[in-house]
Design an enzyme around this catalytic site. Structure first.
Site, PDB file in Angstrom:
ATOM      1  N   ASN A 198      29.350  42.843  34.257  1.00 18.34           N
ATOM      2  CA  ASN A 198      29.089  42.671  32.967  1.00 18.34           C
ATOM      3  C   ASN A 198      28.217  41.240  32.739  1.00 18.34           C
ATOM      4  O   ASN A 198      28.749  40.310  33.360  1.00 18.34           O
ATOM      5  CB  ASN A 198      30.367  42.594  32.183  1.00 18.34           C
ATOM      6  CG  ASN A 198      31.108  43.820  32.110  1.00 18.34           C
ATOM      7  OD1 ASN A 198      30.548  44.867  32.020  1.00 18.34           O
ATOM      8  ND2 ASN A 198      32.520  43.598  32.006  1.00 18.34           N
TER       9      ASN A 198
ATOM     10  N   GLN B   2      31.025  41.119  28.635  1.00 16.11           N
ATOM     11  CA  GLN B   2      31.555  39.905  29.657  1.00 16.11           C
ATOM     12  C   GLN B   2      32.483  39.157  28.808  1.00 16.11           C
ATOM     13  O   GLN B   2      32.315  38.686  27.562  1.00 16.11           O
ATOM     14  CB  GLN B   2      30.519  39.188  30.177  1.00 16.11           C
ATOM     15  CG  GLN B   2      30.839  38.307  31.151  1.00 16.11           C
ATOM     16  CD  GLN B   2      29.633  37.645  31.713  1.00 16.11           C
ATOM     17  OE1 GLN B   2      28.571  37.733  31.357  1.00 16.11           O
ATOM     18  NE2 GLN B   2      30.049  36.753  32.979  1.00 16.11           N
TER      19      GLN B   2
ATOM     20  N   HIS C  32      31.272  37.742  38.401  1.00 14.75           N
ATOM     21  CA  HIS C  32      32.185  38.446  38.926  1.00 14.75           C
ATOM     22  C   HIS C  32      31.956  39.950  39.025  1.00 14.75           C
ATOM     23  O   HIS C  32      31.215  40.478  38.034  1.00 14.75           O
ATOM     24  CB  HIS C  32      33.733  38.344  38.337  1.00 14.75           C
ATOM     25  CG  HIS C  32      33.763  38.712  37.001  1.00 14.75           C
ATOM     26  ND1 HIS C  32      33.320  37.770  35.903  1.00 14.75           N
ATOM     27  CD2 HIS C  32      34.228  39.814  36.341  1.00 14.75           C
ATOM     28  CE1 HIS C  32      33.557  38.280  34.656  1.00 14.75           C
ATOM     29  NE2 HIS C  32      33.989  39.420  35.088  1.00 14.75           N
TER      30      HIS C  32
HETATM   31  P1  5GP Z   1      34.708  40.829  32.179  1.00 17.82           P
HETATM   32  O1  5GP Z   1      35.065  41.403  30.965  1.00 17.82           O
HETATM   33  O2  5GP Z   1      34.523  39.444  31.843  1.00 17.82           O
HETATM   34  O3  5GP Z   1      33.729  41.427  33.016  1.00 17.82           O
HETATM   35  O4  5GP Z   1      36.051  40.628  33.010  1.00 17.82           O
HETATM   36  C1  5GP Z   1      36.893  39.803  33.192  1.00 17.82           C
HETATM   37  C2  5GP Z   1      37.728  40.505  33.820  1.00 17.82           C
HETATM   38  O5  5GP Z   1      38.844  39.424  34.523  1.00 17.82           O
HETATM   39  C3  5GP Z   1      38.923  41.367  33.238  1.00 17.82           C
HETATM   40  O6  5GP Z   1      38.841  42.642  33.925  1.00 17.82           O
HETATM   41  C4  5GP Z   1      40.360  40.603  33.324  1.00 17.82           C
HETATM   42  O7  5GP Z   1      41.453  41.619  33.298  1.00 17.82           O
HETATM   43  C5  5GP Z   1      40.273  39.673  34.240  1.00 17.82           C
HETATM   44  N1  5GP Z   1      40.775  38.557  34.116  1.00 17.82           N
HETATM   45  C6  5GP Z   1      40.803  37.914  33.173  1.00 17.82           C
HETATM   46  N2  5GP Z   1      41.598  36.714  33.457  1.00 17.82           N
HETATM   47  C7  5GP Z   1      42.114  36.943  34.747  1.00 17.82           C
HETATM   48  C8  5GP Z   1      42.981  35.787  35.494  1.00 17.82           C
HETATM   49  O8  5GP Z   1      43.427  34.866  35.246  1.00 17.82           O
HETATM   50  N3  5GP Z   1      42.980  36.240  36.853  1.00 17.82           N
HETATM   51  C9  5GP Z   1      42.520  37.465  37.380  1.00 17.82           C
HETATM   52  N4  5GP Z   1      42.660  37.562  38.403  1.00 17.82           N
HETATM   53  N5  5GP Z   1      41.765  38.152  36.604  1.00 17.82           N
HETATM   54  C10 5GP Z   1      41.413  37.776  35.299  1.00 17.82           C
END
Ligand code: 5GP
Ligand code: ZN
Length: 125
Positions: free
Chosen positions: A84, A91, A97
């Site tokens: 994302n 995102q 990531h």
């Molecule tokens: P995004 O929406 O930014 O692409 O994804 C963020 C991802 O980070 C989500 O899938 C969420 O579950 C994960 N996430 C959020 N906080 C943490 C955390 O403290 N540790 C880990 N390992 N993953 C996290």
């Protein structure tokens, strides 16, 4: 960055695997069993802004992690990988990531279109 959740994970050094520019950890709120994040070691929000070497190293870790997941779980039938980029894309953590989401036959009603599901009504075609 002090208040960045992924910079703080980096400080713990508790990774599944790592290389010079990225590391892998389990997603805290997994979409499926084995949902893993490949996170850049440097704080940057936008994947496209990473220098070539850092992008390449992150993608190498995607491939390594995929092999590891397959060795650990014989029920994995496929994967979705995704990044994302920007709030408009969904995102939520502004630190690069790559999601690796293992897929298993029958894990949802109809997987047709996969990542097209970012716009749910356009997923199937
Ligand atoms: P995004 O929406 O930014 O692409 O994804 C963020 C991802 O980070 C989500 O899938 C969420 O579950 C994960 N996430 C959020 N906080 C943490 C955390 O403290 N540790 C880990 N390992 N993953 C996290
Ligand atoms: Zn960060």
């Amino acid at each position: 960055m002090e208040d960045c959740v992924f910079c703080n994970i980096k400080k713990t050094k508790k990774f599944i695997i790592e290389n010079k520019w990225a590391f892998a950890v389990k997603d805290s709120y997994p979409v499926t069993k084995g949902h893993t994040l490949i996170i850049s070691k440097r704080h940057e929000s936008d994947f496209f802004n990473l220098p070539e070497e850092e992008k390449t190293e992150a993608l190498k870790l995607v491939v390594k992690m995929k092999e590891r997941l397959l060795l650990k779980d014989a029920n994995i039938d496929g994967f979705n990988i995704g990044i994302n980029i920007g709030r408009a894309s969904g995102q939520t953590v502004p630190h690069v990531h790559i999601h690796i989401i293992p897929r298993r036959r029958g894990d949802c009603k109809d997987p047709t279109g996969g990542v097209r599901g970012v716009i749910p009504e356009k997923q199937a075609y």
